[in-house]
Design an enzyme around this catalytic site. Sequence first.
Site, PDB file in Angstrom:
ATOM      1  N   GLU A  96      38.037  39.724  45.208  1.00 20.47           N
ATOM      2  CA  GLU A  96      39.255  39.285  45.891  1.00 20.47           C
ATOM      3  C   GLU A  96      40.113  40.420  46.455  1.00 20.47           C
ATOM      4  OE1 GLU A  96      41.446  36.671  43.296  1.00 20.47           O
ATOM      5  OE2 GLU A  96      39.915  35.126  43.393  1.00 20.47           O
ATOM      6  N   GLU A 105      34.053  31.760  41.476  1.00 17.23           N
ATOM      7  CA  GLU A 105      35.130  31.270  40.612  1.00 17.23           C
ATOM      8  C   GLU A 105      35.629  29.936  41.130  1.00 17.23           C
ATOM      9  OE1 GLU A 105      38.572  33.843  40.026  1.00 17.23           O
ATOM     10  OE2 GLU A 105      37.285  35.587  39.784  1.00 17.23           O
TER      11      GLU A 105
HETATM   12  C1  PNW Z   1      41.694  34.956  40.668  1.00 16.03           C
HETATM   13  N1  PNW Z   1      46.536  33.266  44.634  1.00 16.03           N
HETATM   14  O1  PNW Z   1      43.002  35.384  40.960  1.00 16.03           O
HETATM   15  C2  PNW Z   1      41.076  36.098  39.898  1.00 16.03           C
HETATM   16  O2  PNW Z   1      39.849  36.541  40.409  1.00 16.03           O
HETATM   17  C3  PNW Z   1      40.987  35.854  38.420  1.00 16.03           C
HETATM   18  O3  PNW Z   1      40.947  37.089  37.754  1.00 16.03           O
HETATM   19  C4  PNW Z   1      42.138  34.972  37.987  1.00 16.03           C
HETATM   20  O4  PNW Z   1      42.250  34.868  36.606  1.00 16.03           O
HETATM   21  C5  PNW Z   1      41.908  33.607  38.630  1.00 16.03           C
HETATM   22  O5  PNW Z   1      41.767  33.723  40.032  1.00 16.03           O
HETATM   23  C6  PNW Z   1      43.010  32.598  38.347  1.00 16.03           C
HETATM   24  O6  PNW Z   1      44.233  33.030  38.879  1.00 16.03           O
HETATM   25  C7  PNW Z   1      43.821  34.787  41.875  1.00 16.03           C
HETATM   26  O7  PNW Z   1      47.772  33.424  44.421  1.00 16.03           O
HETATM   27  C8  PNW Z   1      45.181  35.040  41.749  1.00 16.03           C
HETATM   28  O8  PNW Z   1      46.131  32.672  45.648  1.00 16.03           O
HETATM   29  C9  PNW Z   1      46.077  34.534  42.654  1.00 16.03           C
HETATM   30  C10 PNW Z   1      45.610  33.777  43.712  1.00 16.03           C
HETATM   31  C11 PNW Z   1      44.253  33.516  43.863  1.00 16.03           C
HETATM   32  C12 PNW Z   1      43.370  34.024  42.926  1.00 16.03           C
END
Ligand code: PNW
Length: 449
Positions: A171, A355
């Site tokens: 990401e 994921e």
């Molecule tokens: C992902 N957003 O994070 C990460 O790859 C993981 O480590 C995390 O635990 C999981 O998703 C759940 O949050 C994100 O704000 C964090 O769009 C924020 C966003 C998307 C993904």
Amino acid sequence: HSFSPPADSILRRKDFLLGTATASYQIEGAIHEDGRLPSIWDTFSATPGKVLNGDTGEFACDHYHRWQADVELLSSLNVDGYRLSIAWPRVMDENGKPNRKGIDFYKTLLDGLKAKGLKTFVTLYHWDLPQYLEDRGGWLNRDTAYRFADYAELMSRELAGKVDAWMTLNEPWCSAFLGYASGHHAPGRTNIRYAPQAMHHLLLGHGLAVPILRKNDPGSQVGIVANVGRGTANTDSAADQRAAHLFEVQHNAWVLDPLLKKQIPQDLFELWPGAEPLVLEGDLETIGAPLDFLGLNYYFRTNVKSDGAHGFVEAPPAGVERTQMGWEVYPLGLQELLIGFHKTYPNLPPIYITENGMASDDQVVDGEVIDNQRLSFLNRHLAAVDTAAKAGVDIRGYFIWSLMDNFEWAFGYERRFGIVHVDYQTQKRTLKRSAQLVAKFLADRRAQS
Ligand code: PNW
């Protein structure tokens, strides 16, 4: 509430990989052990006000000490694969010198996973940048991309033969936008002009690493993971449609266009005038190196409207289902994005959903955790994946985020994404109902001829 995909679902095929995922900083703990150096998430979580309740990754799920039991746990779930990440500050110091103890941890862990017949998907960078690199400018410094390539060189030499699939970055949108523009993630910088430059250096690091991983570990697949978001327009007005388009440019095309079209989408600078990154000749060629697969992480959609100028603002719909994160449950978004990418990018590589999942605050009652909302969430998103596959998208697998409850970044331990519950006082793991039913489904699938 069950976990029972329809008879004709792609999920019933044994060659469709079902797995679970985690990341180093979110589960390992043991941040001062065996020569691990500080990471930007140690610094960030130690800064008051940055992480809910002042939580840090110091202990997390104590996976660094409990990895053997966790491998048994994974094996008991009958999953085909496991996605994990390596903590860069455990394996390499500021002079590029390898840290044997850190490397050995991952060697033994990967051997343990392979001994159980699990496919290993390894992310090199799931956000825990060594603090020594942040002290030299982090991802705003072009040199960090070359240090990342050195790290990829070391890891692929040391771990060759133990990894089925390498993922360079997790990401980059989150690293660049949340890390450098909104400041919600480490290193917590807040200048929108930084984000495109950080993104460019992240993707450059990825592009430099791809041929290195291929050369050193020819038996593995090489890819990258992008988080993608569905943006929908609040009304049919041209202004709102444009807003939804810009949302998806900012979330998806910003990452996917350089990788798959060797272009930076210029609409981005309608949102962020004057924020164009410095790009050297040949960089986009490097970034656009062919991929064996593309990992996509999907969580929710964002309904937006025009901000009256050149941007978008959220227009949250009322009366919709949400998760413990407040994120809207919107499986259709996953289907639409997959089919959309298939049309937009003629050279789209095979896809893994690396994921997908949701947070809920279900607690252990009489030794049981009943997470029916998660079961329903997984069923509906897997149905969306199945529909996209039947529409012609080449999708090879799906990883549930996450194997177990863990350190949810700025939200600390108060958000629980696991299919396995973790009691942080005792470190006891308890299979939630979702985990039990997924394990049962996979056992049955395996038993079929
Ligand atoms: C992902 N957003 O994070 C990460 O790859 C993981 O480590 C995390 O635990 C999981 O998703 C759940 O949050 C994100 O704000 C964090 O769009 C924020 C966003 C998307 C993904």
